[in-house]
Design an enzyme around this catalytic site. Structure first.
Site, PDB file in Angstrom:
ATOM      1  CB  ILE A  24      -0.932   0.028   1.227  1.00  0.00           C
ATOM      2  CG1 ILE A  24      -1.869  -1.175   1.227  1.00  0.00           C
ATOM      3  CG2 ILE A  24      -1.742   1.322   1.253  1.00  0.00           C
ATOM      4  CD1 ILE A  24      -2.725  -1.274   2.473  1.00  0.00           C
ATOM      5  N   GLY A  69       7.740   3.885   3.444  1.00  0.00           N
ATOM      6  CA  GLY A  69       8.476   5.037   3.953  1.00  0.00           C
ATOM      7  C   GLY A  69       9.879   4.630   4.325  1.00  0.00           C
ATOM      8  N   GLY A  70      10.610   5.561   4.944  1.00  0.00           N
ATOM      9  CA  GLY A  70      11.991   5.278   5.306  1.00  0.00           C
ATOM     10  C   GLY A  70      12.118   4.212   6.371  1.00  0.00           C
ATOM     11  CE  LYS A  75       4.077   2.577  10.386  1.00  0.00           C
ATOM     12  NZ  LYS A  75       3.594   3.826  11.023  1.00  0.00           N
ATOM     13  CG  ASP A 102       3.886  12.863  11.263  1.00  0.00           C
ATOM     14  OD1 ASP A 102       4.105  13.870  10.557  1.00  0.00           O
ATOM     15  OD2 ASP A 102       4.181  11.707  10.909  1.00  0.00           O
ATOM     16  CB  THR A 145       6.683  -1.748   3.534  1.00  0.00           C
ATOM     17  OG1 THR A 145       8.010  -1.423   3.126  1.00  0.00           O
ATOM     18  CG2 THR A 145       5.797  -1.814   2.306  1.00  0.00           C
ATOM     19  CB  VAL A 146       1.506   0.213   5.032  1.00  0.00           C
ATOM     20  CG1 VAL A 146       0.087  -0.228   5.395  1.00  0.00           C
ATOM     21  CG2 VAL A 146       2.071   1.108   6.126  1.00  0.00           C
TER      22      VAL A 146
END
Length: 245
Positions: free
Chosen positions: A29, A32-33, A52, A140, A36-37
């Site tokens: 989906i 990111g750093g 996640k 965030d 992963t999702v």
């Protein structure tokens, strides 16, 4: 006979979840750093979920693992329809199992008409009221961290990603360093100062402008030196939004 869904190639192969694993990875989906999702199928309950999972090189870092599990526990303790539902976590696989929101992110709906943008802001304010009353500051907030359970249905808005959230009054995000996304970050958070609920209000204003414009009103350089009215007026002229006062 039902067709077996073959997982898409990802950083994490389905075999890495172990033989007879409960979750079958369907596709990636987002990435990111830190991790992963994935969209996955829960083999026991027959429902779709979001997994996640930290990247292997990140999962070996104690700080990253602490952030992930702290995020899961904060979200899991906030029981409200406006908060992402956390089903489980697996400390061996560095994995958090959450509800899958099929409607994508708020970003995919932009720009919005003023009335709809204000409606989103009102729903987000209600969610943040609950979060702040629980002693949590998100730190965030941004459109990509606001999900929709149903495509195009802004009333199904859900807040997610408590990875840099702070519990209690004062302090910085996570490990004491400023966390979050620079464009949406409050001035006190950027400076690494103590933060409270007010630090979640600044990004709400930035997001309101983004909902109306269809893009962030500032870039990182502008965010660092501070907003001024002339730059915002240029944004409105560029967007041609005559319906926005």
């Amino acid at each position: 006979a039902s067709r077996q869904v073959r997982p898409a190639p990802t950083l994490l192969g389905v075999q890495d979840l172990g033989p007879g694993a409960r979750y079958e990875i369907l596709r990636e989906i987002g990435r990111g750093g830190g991790g992963t999702v994935y969209l996955a199928r829960d083999g026991r309950l027959g429902r779709r979920v979001a997994l996640k999972i930290l990247h292997p090189h990140v999962g070996s870092e104690a700080g990253a693992r602490e952030h992930l599990f702290c995020e899961a526990r904060i979200a899991g303790a906030l029981t409200d329809p406006g908060i992402i539902t956390v089903y489980d976590l697996d400390e061996q696989l560095n994995m958090v199992v959450m509800e899958y929101c099929a409607g994508g992110t708020l970003t995919s709906t932009l720009p919005l008409e003023p009335a709809r943008a204000l409606g989103v802001l009102g729903r987000l304010a209600s969610i943040l009221d609950l979060v702040h009353r629980a002693g949590v500051v998100h730190l965030d907030l941004k459109p990509s961290n606001l999900l929709l359970r149903r495509k195009g249905d802004l009333s199904s808005l859900v807040l997610t990603d408590f990875g840099v959230a702070h519990i209690g009054r004062g302090g910085q995000g996570g490990d004491g360093l400023p966390g979050g996304s620079l464009i949406y970050m409050s001035p006190e958070q950027r400076r690494g100062e103590e933060v409270g609920p007010a630090a979640d209000l600044y990004p709400c204003g930035v997001m309101l402008l983004e909902m109306l414009l269809g893009h962030p009103p500032l870039d990182s350089a502008q965010a660092l030196r501070g907003v001024n009215l002339l730059e915002l007026e240029a944004c409105w002229r560029d967007a041609g939004r005559g319906d926005v006062p």
